[in-house]
Design an enzyme around this catalytic site. Structure first.
Site, mmCIF file in Angstrom:
data_model
loop_
_atom_site.group_PDB
_atom_site.id
_atom_site.type_symbol
_atom_site.label_atom_id
_atom_site.label_comp_id
_atom_site.label_asym_id
_atom_site.label_seq_id
_atom_site.Cartn_x
_atom_site.Cartn_y
_atom_site.Cartn_z
ATOM 1 N N HIS A 101 0.867 -1.179 0.000
ATOM 2 C CA HIS A 101 0.000 0.000 0.000
ATOM 3 C C HIS A 101 0.905 1.231 0.000
ATOM 4 O O HIS A 101 2.039 1.175 0.485
ATOM 5 C CB HIS A 101 -0.868 0.075 1.261
ATOM 6 N N ASP A 104 2.331 2.038 3.360
ATOM 7 C CA ASP A 104 3.261 1.042 3.899
ATOM 8 C C ASP A 104 4.700 1.477 3.656
ATOM 9 O O ASP A 104 5.567 1.286 4.507
ATOM 10 C CB ASP A 104 3.082 -0.321 3.221
#
Length: 439
Positions: A101, A104
């Site tokens: 993501h 992340d």
């Protein structure tokens, strides 16, 4: 550059008799099966979020992990250390792919401009890491569910400015995925659903979500992204009810908005069981509809009613799933991506390797058994025989639209038909499949 996994050697295949906990017993990347290597069939990927971001917290307790890459003077420095750790892990494990993501890999920052700037910097870092290691991006995505702004949804939110904020994240995450030569882009609507119908306009929210997905498709073509767009179904959690409930629901949604030829599905094992289906069912359904794109490989706990994201250990389950995938031609741009996390008590860095090694061995065993099932053709032949009469004139003409209800009623009466049931032989088939799995 720091070395984070000093106690772990490069993981290699040593065979079933090896007692080395840091060796593959069954995953032999170069083994040839049906004209492809094992690595080419499975296309294994490691996820960024559970593996390098999650600190071991749960709803009842604080972090239990003490990750060295989290200790830095700034958020950006920590993000770069995390990248060092991630690519060291990918390289030692020997996986070809990873996934992430946006937040992340990059700090979200305190404003949308900080988010954009931070993400752009980290894309450059990831690009350099990919070039240095040969590790590739299976898919990227945007996290439009964790920040409190998304508590009432992202695309389905009552506020169009929140819709626009989510669009900004997806815009940059898609661009990043293209820049990093990602092979897929995933959309998971973690907050696209409702908590109560008392304050929810279902028709409006579905229309908003449909328009958002149309915009994603438009942007794909605008930037020349050649990968596959994927929606990941899940019935609930964190919302009470999510709009991407299961594969069949997603397909109906795609048909409603004219997207059935543009978007496929990313099936997660644990999401399938939360929806009241078997993992096998969801994979078979997606394959039958021609929309299987990729798989999040994990498993749940049969005694628990939530998404536990455990490492897959069931050769029985994954043999049947892999059989369906091979029947439909195998993965094209997708693969088996481990959306998996350690248990909170598995605190050591070495545990990350143990979980992934076991999961990759599970996939390898499952692939070998599924290949044998494909090559023997016994199961396929039995299924073909079961439906053989549909290839005769009556069955073929029915499907071709050459008969009406009245035609068939007249045919049945004229020929005084008395069709008899035939055994489905389920128990025999289960024994046959067990013969492949446990041989």
């Amino acid at each position: 550059m720091s070395e984070f996994f000093k106690t772990v050697p490069v993981v290699k295949y040593e065979g079933a008799d090896s007692s080395n906990p840091f060796a593959f017993k069954h995953y032999d990347a170069n083994k040839m099966l049906m004209g492809k290597t094992m690595a080419e069939h499975l296309r294994v990927a490691v996820c960024y979020w559970h593996t390098f971001c999650w600190q071991g917290s749960d709803v009842f307790g604080a972090n239990t992990f003490d990750r060295p890459w989290s200790k830095a003077a700034s958020e950006m420095e920590a993000a770069k250390l995390k990248t060092d750790a991630a690519f060291e892990f990918f390289t030692k494990l020997g996986v070809p792919y990873y996934s992430f993501h946006d937040v992340d890999v990059s700090p979200e920052g305190r404003s949308i401009k900080e988010y954009i700037n931070n993400f752009a910097q980290m894309v450059d870092v990831l690009q350099a890491k990919q070039e240095a290691t040969g590790i590739k991006l299976l898919w990227g995505t945007a996290n439009a569910f964790s920040n409190p702004r998304y508590m009432s949804g992202a695309a389905s939110n009552p506020n169009p400015e929140i819709f626009a904020y989510a669009a900004t994240q997806v815009f940059h995450a898609m661009n990043a995925t293209k820049a990093l030569k990602g092979e897929n882009y995933v959309l998971w609507g973690g907050r696209e659903g409702y908590e109560t119908l008392l304050n929810t306009d279902l028709k409006r929210e579905r229309a908003q979500l449909g328009r958002f997905m149309q915009m994603v498709v438009e942007h794909k073509y605008k930037i020349g992204f050649e990968g596959t767009l994927l929606i990941e179904p899940k019935p609930a959690e964190p919302t009470k009810h999510q709009y991407d409930y299961d594969t069949a629901t997603v397909y109906g949604f795609l048909k409603e908005f004219g997207l059935e030829k543009e978007i496929k599905v990313n099936i997660e094992a644990n999401h399938a069981t939360l929806a009241g289906h078997s993992f096998h069912h969801e994979i078979a359904t997606a394959c039958s509809l021609g929309i299987l794109g990729s798989v999040d490989a994990n498993q749940g706990d049969a005694q628990l009613g939530w998404d536990t994201d455990q490492f897959p250990t069931s050769v029985e389950e994954y043999t049947l799933v892999t059989y369906e995938i091979l029947k439909s031609g195998g993965f094209k741009t997708g693969g088996y991506m481990f959306d998996t996390k350690l248990r909170r008590q598995s605190m050591d860095l070495e545990d990350l390797f143990h979980g992934h090694i076991g999961a990759m061995d599970t996939l390898a065993l499952s692939l070998e058994r599924a290949v044998k099932m494909i090559e023997d053709e016994k199961l396929a032949n039995i299924v073909d025989q079961r439906y053989a009469k549909w290839n005769d004139s009556l069955g073929a003409d029915i499907l071709a639209g050459k008969h009406t209800l009245q035609d068939l009623a007249e045919y049945a009466e004229k020929n005084n038909i008395d069709p008899q049931p035939v055994s489905g032989r389920q128990e025999m088939l289960e024994n046959m499949v067990n013969g492949y799995i446990f041989k």
